[in-house]
Design an enzyme around this catalytic site. Structure first.
Site, short mmCIF file in Angstrom:
data_model
loop_
_atom_site.label_atom_id
_atom_site.label_comp_id
_atom_site.label_asym_id
_atom_site.label_seq_id
_atom_site.Cartn_x
_atom_site.Cartn_y
_atom_site.Cartn_z
N HIS A 99 39.90 44.98 25.38
CA HIS A 99 41.13 45.85 25.93
C HIS A 99 41.68 46.81 25.07
O HIS A 99 41.92 46.45 23.75
CB HIS A 99 42.27 44.75 26.43
CG HIS A 99 42.01 44.05 27.51
ND1 HIS A 99 40.64 43.46 27.91
CD2 HIS A 99 42.63 43.64 28.76
CE1 HIS A 99 40.79 42.81 28.96
NE2 HIS A 99 41.93 42.89 29.45
N ARG A 157 32.59 39.75 33.14
CA ARG A 157 33.72 39.80 33.96
C ARG A 157 33.45 40.79 35.17
O ARG A 157 32.90 41.98 34.56
CB ARG A 157 35.21 39.97 33.36
CG ARG A 157 36.27 40.14 34.56
CD ARG A 157 37.50 40.18 34.01
NE ARG A 157 38.05 41.49 33.38
CZ ARG A 157 39.24 42.15 33.63
NH1 ARG A 157 40.10 41.70 34.15
NH2 ARG A 157 39.37 43.28 32.58
N GLU A 169 45.33 37.36 39.95
CA GLU A 169 46.28 38.23 39.17
C GLU A 169 47.36 38.69 39.74
O GLU A 169 48.45 38.89 39.45
CB GLU A 169 45.40 39.20 38.43
CG GLU A 169 44.19 39.85 39.28
CD GLU A 169 43.21 40.79 38.28
OE1 GLU A 169 43.55 41.04 37.37
OE2 GLU A 169 42.14 40.69 38.75
N ASP A 201 48.68 42.24 35.43
CA ASP A 201 48.78 43.13 36.72
C ASP A 201 49.64 42.13 37.72
O ASP A 201 50.32 42.98 38.26
CB ASP A 201 47.33 42.66 37.58
CG ASP A 201 46.44 43.77 37.18
OD1 ASP A 201 46.66 45.09 37.06
OD2 ASP A 201 45.36 43.53 36.41
N ARG A 251 46.68 36.76 28.74
CA ARG A 251 47.90 37.26 28.16
C ARG A 251 47.57 38.56 27.57
O ARG A 251 46.50 38.68 26.73
CB ARG A 251 48.47 36.22 27.06
CG ARG A 251 48.93 35.10 27.78
CD ARG A 251 49.68 34.21 26.68
NE ARG A 251 50.38 32.80 27.54
CZ ARG A 251 51.72 33.10 27.80
NH1 ARG A 251 52.36 33.98 27.79
NH2 ARG A 251 52.33 31.89 28.30
N ARG A 291 46.03 50.99 35.08
CA ARG A 291 45.87 49.81 34.38
C ARG A 291 46.89 49.34 33.85
O ARG A 291 48.07 50.13 33.30
CB ARG A 291 44.62 49.66 33.35
CG ARG A 291 43.33 49.85 34.11
CD ARG A 291 42.17 49.90 32.91
NE ARG A 291 41.00 49.93 33.49
CZ ARG A 291 40.07 48.88 34.13
NH1 ARG A 291 40.79 47.72 34.29
NH2 ARG A 291 38.97 49.20 34.49
#
Length: 923
Positions: free
Chosen positions: A152, A438, A548, A585, A623, A755
């Site tokens: 990320h 993913r 989410e 999210d 997280r 995002r």
């Protein structure tokens, strides 16, 4: 998020002295390195812009003059000043982290000192609470914690500068050693000056976007340089403490900690990650693991020179010697000699004979993956027996050596390097970290739609959920293939199919979970299972649905109930299920308070549901680093979970800048895995009691009011998106090059397509930090109007979940600044939208008052003196950087300035870097 709470107490005077020392060295470096007196002028300019640490001292008259100074800065001056402020904030971080580590060591060196949340502290607490030693031992040996490093994009700092900061911290730590010679002190002083000067001369801006492979290399460097050595050191401490309090040593080779990765596997919304990238990353991780184990086995080869051995080891050594002497055309002996070995090992040295063969084979394994990375195919005479494929192949002969040493009485030798390598194998395997894949759920539906349309049985996308499930279960139970090899399809469908085929071809143990983002129905999970079956995967990945959004979290129990009721699925999972929960999210969807409570309730229900069906549940917590994305100090985050939801099993993401913050230095890495271990152990054995029905009703009310307020503004106000993009640097974040993933899922969309990371990131930069608190004041106010004031105070005092939630919001508010947020509003927001900005700032002040009233604090974080001190140190450097950033954004957006002015872009990026460092959060 590891915080001061997780480390203990630090001596503030020492910290202040070190920060002053580093800043003085920086000033000296700037004076020496900048040409013809410019350095002296730069230091003077910076000092003139420093603000008082206490906001109350900033009178309107003073701030008016200050803003005039900032507005009159030339672009060149603003660039140089921003660089200096940013470097000061980075150095403050280095000093703080070094002191946190030092505080741990100092407390551990005291005879009566017991570090909070250490193994010693928690084991002692458990015994004093009446937990039987056997229960502690059982809970510990059944514990399973996996820390998943993600790509990320929240790590602002270049790896080059991270390395230099580590060297600065190392020198600071060296100087704290009072027993060293004056010559050693001089060496450490020289290193400090060298690294700080080198940092100033280094470009702090990442000029190119990283590739997924480069992201993976960054994660691997943390594993290789810090965690590889830290893990066995921690296991020794855990083993000693376990024996002290339970009378039993840990099982041979036991490790409660493992590592996973999303780097090179997370393709959700990132077309830069494809099947070829995932394969390359997987090969690369195996190459690093083989390189590390080669070195370890080589060291063991020279360490285990003993001649006493068991008959079993002697027999294994004899067989190894015979294999080495055969005439089979293998390059083992050649490579062994080429890399410094020899064939003259005495026959009596059985350990060395066995380890020599292992070392040769590991070298061939390393070379095998080098060839694959380079695109070379194995030679025609390639024999799979020449290389290692699974950790067990390496583990078995090492265990044979261990058992032999124990049998002949060499217990201390066995429990040295050898047991460390055994533990490294059990932790890292031959993959270093197992790679998750993913993908977003609709991508699988597209593939199945292409298949059903081609076969002429209808459109999968047009079927309802019942029809989809019936089709999927029927095909899962069928023995005939479904997907034709020559299926005509578009590039998107082909890439998904290629990914499943690639996963089927990778060596066993390479992959971890297959995570389905935006998972909403049972068919989303069954679809992945079918595509794995059709790819011919003999070792299919476990499938983890990711729930989410708020609606998805509420539907999650129904989804899992349906799955558990399907016989094929129940047989497939074999009593174990992993479910991922999305913090980011859900928070962006309805606000921090609503998200937090929805996640809490989902965990409770999913845990009870799994127990009912006899399924062992592992919750995977997605997280982020910031409070608005579920971040929290590790200990608090674990202790505030519902009782029974962890039960010794924990999987959690470590994202972006938090990877460096938690594992960037060996001392911090040790503390991080220690706190994960002890907090999980305590939560398992002494779980918090469930809240009363009345408290649940109050939380439902708080969540409802907070969520409605949040959505009424973020989604209900037609001007909010315009205000957000005008008041923050959201539009300019594309300049950052901090990740391979696009900033938006849908380039043309609004808030819903953005995002969670840039959503939080942009508001953090302006010090409004709106996503973390919006709706909280209204919720608390509504509860008080219903007469719940005393209940709220009791909840805060006695309920870990509620206390942690409020404390984290309070922590965020301490970093927020209404005056600075107002400057962005005044300078950047169109006049017709400024009233909305003023409303948000008013709500920020209202939230501060509400939180202080609930906690009975006169100031934010009143009892957390350490955090107050940390933030006070930064304020005089942080705040001017904010004002410069706001001015630079104004200039960049001005009709009179070229939008891509390179100096202005550089100032913006440097200011973003500095603020991220100073606030210790990005996304």
């Amino acid at each position: 998020m590891l915080g001061p709470l997780d480390f203990g107490i630090v001596e503030k005077d020492e910290l202040d002295r070190d920060i002053d020392k580093l800043r003085n060295i920086l000033q000296d470096s700037i004076k020496e390195l900048e040409k013809s007196g410019d350095g002296e002028q730069l230091i003077k300019d910076v000092k003139e812009l420093l603000l008082a640490e206490t906001p109350s001292e900033r009178t309107p008259e003073f701030m008016e003059k200050f803003i005039e100074k900032v507005s009159s800065l030339s672009n060149e001056s603003a660039l140089r000043i921003s660089r200096t402020l940013s470097h000061c904030l980075n150095l403050a971080n280095v000093a703080e982290q070094t002191h946190l580590i030092r505080s741990v060591k100092n407390l551990e060196s005291e005879e009566e000192g017991v570090l909070k949340f250490s193994c010693e502290d928690i084991f002692k607490q458990l015994i004093e609470a009446g937990v039987e030693p056997d229960r502690i031992y059982k809970a510990l040996t059944e514990q399973s914690i996996e820390l998943v490093l993600t790509a990320h994009p929240t790590q602002m700092m270049r790896r080059t500068l991270i390395t230099k900061n580590n060297h600065i911290g190392e020198a600071l730590e060296g100087l704290s050693n009072k027993s060293q010679s004056s010559r050693d002190r001089k060496d450490w002083e020289d290193q400090l000056r060298r690294e700080i000067s080198g940092s100033w001369l280094t470009d702090e801006i990442r000029r190119n976007k990283p590739t997924p492979l480069e992201e993976a290399q960054g994660g691997f460097s943390i594993l290789e340089q810090n965690l590889w050595r830290t893990l066995p050191k921690f296991m020794k401490v855990l083993d000693r403490t376990c024996f002290k309090y339970t009378g039993k040593n840990l099982p041979l080779g036991f490790t409660n900690i493992k590592f996973g990765s999303w780097m090179g596997g997370d393709r959700d919304g990132n077309d830069n990650v494809n099947s070829k990238v995932t394969k390359q990353v997987s090969y690369f991780s195996r190459w690093i693991a083989a390189s590390l184990f080669y070195k370890e086995i080589d060291a063991l080869l020279f360490e285990l020179s003993m001649v006493r051995m068991t008959p079993e080891l002697a027999e294994a050594a004899l067989k190894a010697q015979e294999r080495r002497n055969t005439n089979r055309p293998k390059p083992v002996l050649t490579l062994y000699k080429e890399f410094g070995g020899g064939s003259g090992i005495p026959e009596r040295e059985g350990y060395r004979i066995l380890l020599a063969e292992m070392r040769d084979k590991m070298l061939l394994t390393k070379k095998h993956y080098e060839d694959l990375i380079g695109g070379q195919t194995p030679p025609p005479d390639h024999d799979d027996d020449d290389i290692y494929h699974t950790a067990k192949q390496v583990l078995d002969p090492l265990l044979l050596c261990y058992d032999s040493l124990i049998s002949v009485g060499a217990i201390d030798v066995a429990n040295g390097r050898l047991i460390d390598v055994i533990r490294q194998l059990n932790c890292f395997g031959l993959t270093l970290s197992k790679l998750d894949i993913r993908q977003e759920s609709t991508r699988h539906s597209e593939v199945l739609d292409a298949i059903t349309n081609y076969l002429g049985i209808g459109s999968y996308l047009s079927w309802n959920e019942k029809e989809r499930q019936e089709f999927l279960i029927r095909e899962l139970e069928s023995k005939r293939p479904l997907v034709p090899k020559d299926l005509p399809c578009n590039a998107r469908v082909q890439e998904v199919l290629d990914t499943f085929r690639m996963a089927a071809e990778l060596p066993a143990e390479s992959l971890g979970a297959y995570v389905i983002s935006m998972c909403q129905n049972p068919s989303d999970i069954l679809a992945v299972e079918l595509l794995q079956k059709e790819s011919g995967n003999k070792f299919p990945q476990r499938v983890a649905p990711l729930f989410e959004m708020i609606d998805d979290l509420e539907r999650a129990p129904q989804t899992m109930e349906q799955l558990y009721s399907i016989k094929w699925y129940k047989d497939r999972i074999n009593g174990s299920q992993e479910i991922m929960l999305g913090y980011s999210d859900s928070s962006k969807d309805s606000g921090r308070l609503t998200s937090s409570w929805s996640l809490y309730k989902a965990q409770e229900i999913l845990t009870k549901l799994s127990d009912k069906h006899g399924v062992k549940l592992t919750l995977f917590h997605g997280r982020g680093g910031t409070i608005g994305r579920g971040g929290a100090p590790t200990y608090l985050a674990i202790q505030s979970q519902p009782g029974g939801s962890i039960n010794g099993r924990l999987r959690v993401t470590e994202q972006g800048e938090m990877i460096t913050a938690h594992y960037g230095q060996p001392g911090v890495a040790f503390r991080s895995i220690e706190v994960y271990t002890t907090a999980t152990l305590q939560q398992t054995l002494l779980p918090p009691p469930p809240p009363s029905d009345h408290w649940r009703e109050i939380m439902d009310e708080l969540s409802s009011v907070s969520g409605k307020k949040y959505r009424s503004i973020v989604r209900g106000n037609e001007n909010f998106v315009r205000y957000f993009r005008a008041s923050t640097p959201e539009r300019e974040l594309s300049h950052l090059n901090i990740g391979s993933r696009p900033q938006k899922r849908n380039v043309s969309g609004g808030i819903e397509s953005l995002r969670a990371i840039p959503w939080i990131f942009a508001f953090t930069q302006t010090r409004l930090i709106l996503p973390a608190w919006l709706g909280v004041a209204e919720a608390l106010e509504a509860a008080k109007e219903k007469g719940y004031t005393n209940d709220l105070k009791e909840m805060y005092k006695s309920w870990p979940y509620f206390q942690t939630t409020i404390d984290l919001i309070e922590m965020v508010l301490m970093k927020a600044d209404p005056l600075i947020a107002a400057r962005y509003n005044d300078l950047l927001v169109p006049f017709e939208l400024q009233s909305l900005g003023k409303e948000m700032i008013g709500l920020l002040n209202k939230t501060v008052s509400s939180i202080l009233s609930l906690t009975n604090h006169s100031t934010l974080q009143q009892d957390n003196k350490l955090l107050q001190h940390f933030i006070a140190i930064r304020r005089s450097y942080l705040d001017p950087l904010n004002y410069i950033q706001a001015e630079v954004l104004r200039r960049l957006r001005s009709n009179h300035v070229e939008a891509q002015n390179p100096i202005l872009v550089d100032i913006l990026i440097i200011s973003i870097n500095g603020l991220a460092a100073g606030l210790r959060n990005t996304g």
